[in-house]
Motif scaffolding. Structure first.
Motif, short mmCIF file in Angstrom:
data_model
loop_
_atom_site.label_atom_id
_atom_site.label_comp_id
_atom_site.label_asym_id
_atom_site.label_seq_id
_atom_site.Cartn_x
_atom_site.Cartn_y
_atom_site.Cartn_z
N GLY A 19 1.88 -3.76 16.37
CA GLY A 19 0.80 -4.25 15.89
C GLY A 19 0.22 -3.69 14.42
O GLY A 19 -0.74 -4.08 13.97
N PHE A 20 1.20 -2.88 14.09
CA PHE A 20 0.80 -2.25 12.50
C PHE A 20 1.26 -3.18 11.16
O PHE A 20 2.85 -3.68 11.82
N GLY A 21 0.66 -3.44 10.69
CA GLY A 21 1.47 -3.99 9.40
C GLY A 21 1.66 -3.00 8.31
O GLY A 21 1.54 -1.91 8.46
N THR A 22 1.87 -3.65 7.08
CA THR A 22 2.00 -2.55 5.87
C THR A 22 0.68 -2.22 5.53
O THR A 22 -0.46 -2.81 5.26
N SER A 23 0.88 -0.92 5.04
CA SER A 23 -0.43 -0.23 4.58
C SER A 23 -0.98 -0.84 3.61
O SER A 23 -0.29 -1.51 2.38
N ILE A 24 -2.07 -1.09 3.37
CA ILE A 24 -2.95 -1.68 2.14
C ILE A 24 -2.48 -1.08 1.21
O ILE A 24 -2.62 -1.89 -0.01
N PHE A 25 -2.33 0.13 0.98
CA PHE A 25 -2.08 0.77 -0.44
C PHE A 25 -0.74 0.11 -0.87
O PHE A 25 -0.71 -0.13 -2.02
N SER A 26 0.34 0.25 0.07
CA SER A 26 1.65 -0.44 -0.44
C SER A 26 1.40 -1.98 -0.95
O SER A 26 2.09 -2.13 -2.03
N GLU A 27 0.74 -2.64 -0.13
CA GLU A 27 0.37 -3.98 -0.47
C GLU A 27 -0.30 -4.24 -1.81
O GLU A 27 0.28 -4.99 -2.50
N MET A 28 -1.31 -3.31 -2.11
CA MET A 28 -1.95 -3.65 -3.41
C MET A 28 -1.26 -3.27 -4.62
O MET A 28 -1.29 -3.82 -5.54
N SER A 29 -0.61 -1.77 -4.57
CA SER A 29 0.48 -1.54 -5.50
C SER A 29 1.45 -2.26 -5.76
O SER A 29 1.91 -2.46 -7.00
N ALA A 30 1.98 -2.96 -4.78
CA ALA A 30 2.99 -4.00 -5.00
C ALA A 30 2.59 -5.16 -5.69
O ALA A 30 3.15 -5.59 -6.86
N LEU A 31 1.48 -5.64 -5.26
CA LEU A 31 0.76 -6.83 -6.09
C LEU A 31 0.43 -6.48 -7.37
O LEU A 31 0.61 -7.06 -8.39
N ALA A 32 0.04 -5.32 -7.74
CA ALA A 32 -0.48 -4.85 -9.19
C ALA A 32 0.95 -4.75 -9.84
O ALA A 32 1.00 -5.27 -10.92
N ARG A 33 1.82 -4.23 -9.33
CA ARG A 33 3.03 -4.30 -10.10
C ARG A 33 3.63 -5.84 -10.33
O ARG A 33 4.15 -6.03 -11.55
N ALA A 34 3.58 -6.90 -9.40
CA ALA A 34 4.17 -7.87 -9.69
C ALA A 34 3.14 -8.71 -10.56
O ALA A 34 3.87 -9.51 -11.47
N HIS A 35 1.91 -8.36 -10.78
CA HIS A 35 1.33 -9.00 -12.04
C HIS A 35 0.83 -8.36 -13.12
O HIS A 35 0.12 -8.74 -14.03
N GLY A 36 1.24 -7.00 -13.41
CA GLY A 36 1.15 -6.11 -14.37
C GLY A 36 -0.30 -5.76 -14.57
O GLY A 36 -0.96 -5.64 -15.97
N ALA A 37 -0.92 -5.48 -13.45
CA ALA A 37 -2.37 -5.14 -13.25
C ALA A 37 -2.55 -3.71 -13.36
O ALA A 37 -1.65 -2.79 -12.92
N VAL A 38 -3.68 -3.06 -13.89
CA VAL A 38 -4.08 -1.96 -13.89
C VAL A 38 -4.32 -1.46 -12.62
O VAL A 38 -4.94 -1.88 -11.97
N ASN A 39 -3.40 -0.62 -12.01
CA ASN A 39 -3.34 0.04 -10.70
C ASN A 39 -4.74 0.89 -10.46
O ASN A 39 -4.51 1.88 -10.46
N LEU A 40 -5.92 0.53 -10.19
CA LEU A 40 -6.95 1.48 -9.57
C LEU A 40 -7.04 1.39 -8.08
O LEU A 40 -8.03 1.61 -7.57
#
Length: 395
Positions: A19-40
């Motif tokens: 029942g465990f998914g990917t950590s939200i921290f890993s998910e959002m950091s990956a999305l930030a890298r993919a879109h060149g976002a400032v990662n806060l």
């Protein structure tokens, strides 16, 4: 379905982790890298760690302190940590029997759950809560019982806390200063928790990793300092947050001998020991920080970052809430009209270029408000870039 597909699929996964998914921290950091976002989003500093601590690690490696450490921590680091706890809070711990060094606070929390929670036991947690707590409880065979911290001041209802106790309640897990809200539990709130523990014979496990990031007039009070709590509390903290070295993963736990022994029995079979030269460097950090005036300088720098990001979020119309501690700012974004906080976080990352965490990941039952968590453990250039993008979006 082919046999090959089945062997690679969920059929080979143990039920305890299915029942465990990917950590939200890993998910959002990956999305930030993919879109060149400032990662806060993810809570890691992007500025240099103290040079004198890094130099101590280099010296330890050069001195060939590179073999296994004592499983429960290098004697020098345990002695330094015990001395720090005594000086800061008047808590005396035996370095040999009551201090355990772990691979980060997350491992300490996980080890504490496996060591102290039996199948069928219940653990009280305050939600929102850091996302490793509930999986740790579940893998120990326990069940979480939730007590809600209510926005915007993040107080809890003492009657709700009392109602959460059942005959199966084993322990209470408390985080102060609190992630993600920035709340610092008051002495009165801590006494309410302590009274509950005393009356119901509960163990307390406290996550205090942000203890050195507390903004006056708030002050950090360890639960273990309250009457009768020292010998029923596992106090967990980490050098990683305090010295901006999150990748080193050097955490620790203070606990009475029987609870320490239980945690060590798990720890020895999870990692056996933490990285030897980094433990030596962290011993240097703990020993020398007070004389260097490190803690005051560290807190002042974070106060400046907090104020800068708070103003930027406020100008952008994101309704920030002033944190009392830790390095996060929560915003109420309900008024923006998104389907949920995850939709807002994805939009902000992909369209605005600033990544935040959707705090519903920290809840069992998401609140009526839509929230967003921003991290200000960043260098001034990163925060300025985020402020510029938020300002452009606001215009």
């Amino acid at each position: 379905m082919s046999l090959d597909t089945d062997l690679r699929g969920a059929g080979r996964m143990a039920a305890r982790v299915a029942g465990f998914g990917t950590s939200i921290f890993s998910e959002m950091s990956a999305l930030a890298r993919a879109h060149g976002a400032v990662n806060l989003s993810q809570g890691f500093p992007d500025f240099p760690s103290p040079e004198w601590i890094r130099a101590a690690a280099e010296q330890a490696i050069a001195a060939d302190l590179n073999q296994y450490a004592v499983s429960h921590g290098s004697p020098r680091l345990r002695q330094a940590l015990a001395a720090q706890e005594a000086a800061a809070y008047g808590l005396d711990y035996d370095p040999d029997r009551e201090v355990t060094v772990t691979s980060g606070a997350t491992e300490a929390i996980f080890a504490a759950m496996l060591a102290l929670v039996n199948p069928g036991d219940e653990v009280i947690v305050f939600e929102p809560c850091y996302d490793s707590y509930v999986p740790g409880i579940a893998m120990a065979g326990g069940a979480a019982r939730y007590v809600r911290l209510e926005a915007p001041d993040w107080r809890f209802d003492p009657a709700a806390l009392e109602a959460a106790v059942t005959p199966r309640t084993r322990l209470i897990l408390l985080n102060t200063p609190h992630n993600p809200t920035g709340k610092v539990f008051t002495p009165a709130e801590l006494e309410t928790v302590a009274d509950l523990c005393r009356r119901h014979n509960l163990i307390a496990v406290t996550d205090e990793v942000y203890e050195h990031i507390v903004f006056p007039p708030a002050r950090h009070v360890p639960l273990a300092t309250l009457p009768g709590l020292r010998d029923r509390t596992v106090t967990i903290s980490s050098t990683s947050k305090t010295f901006s070295l999150t990748g080193w993963k050097i955490g620790y736990a203070f606990a009475p001998p029987d609870l320490s022994e239980a945690i060590r029995r798990v720890h020895q079979f999870v990692v056996f020991c933490s990285v030897t030269p980094l433990q030596e460097a962290m011993a240097t950090a703990v020993e020398e920080a007070p004389g260097r005036g490190y803690y005051a300088e560290f807190l002042a720098a974070y106060a400046t970052r907090r104020d800068f990001l708070y103003d930027a979020l406020d100008r952008a119309g994101l309704r920030p809430q002033q944190p009392q501690g830790a390095y996060f700012i929560m915003c109420d974004v309900t008024h923006l009209g998104f389907a949920d906080d995850a939709a807002f976080a994805r939009y902000l990352t992909t369209e605005v270029g600033v990544a935040a965490i959707p705090p519903s990941a920290f809840y069992h039952t998401p609140p009526p408000q839509q929230l967003a968590r921003f991290c200000f453990a960043k260098n001034p250039q990163t925060l300025q870039a985020a402020a510029d993008r938020l300002a452009a979006w606001r215009r």
